[in-house]
Design a protein around this motif. Structure first.
Motif: not given
Length: 118
Positions: A8-11, A16-21, A47-51, A54-61
């Motif tokens: 979970e921490t690694e994810e 957060l290491d992803d520039e787009y995120a 499509s990149t932004i939606y991915r 989705d990942r940010l929403q899954e983490r509650g961010l």
């Protein structure tokens, strides 16, 4: 040297290491943004932004909100919930504490009312 980081921490750290995120979080921190405006801010395909969304929403961010445009159509905007991240090194590995922005009950009611009444 071995790393003691749970999945979970690694994810979270990878996200957060992803520039787009990171750009999405910064762009939505003070003001809700549409996926289209985030795509422009990131200079990336929707499509990149939606991915990333989705990942940010899954983490509650990141959370979405419905908006009504002048033509009566609904669309989503996104708001960052991330307030801060603290990482401590312990004997057992890394201890990560994430602070989330909380919406006040009155703000929640107002937002829901505005979403339904336009």
């Amino acid at each position: 040297m071995s790393s003691r980081v749970d999945s979970e921490t690694e994810e979270l750290l990878a996200l957060l290491d992803d520039e787009y995120a990171r750009t999405i979080i910064l762009e939505t921190y003070d003001e809700a943004q549409s996926a289209e405006s985030l795509s422009a801010a990131c200079d990336a395909d929707p499509s990149t932004i939606y991915r990333r969304i989705d990942r940010l929403q899954e983490r509650g961010l990141l959370v979405d909100q419905q908006r009504l445009d002048p033509n009566g159509h609904h669309y989503k905007v996104y708001v960052a919930r991330l307030e801060g991240v603290a990482i401590d090194v312990t004997e057992d590995g890394f201890d990560v504490d994430v602070d989330y922005a909380e919406e006040e009950p009155a703000d929640t009611f107002t937002r829901l009312y505005e979403e339904f009444t336009g």
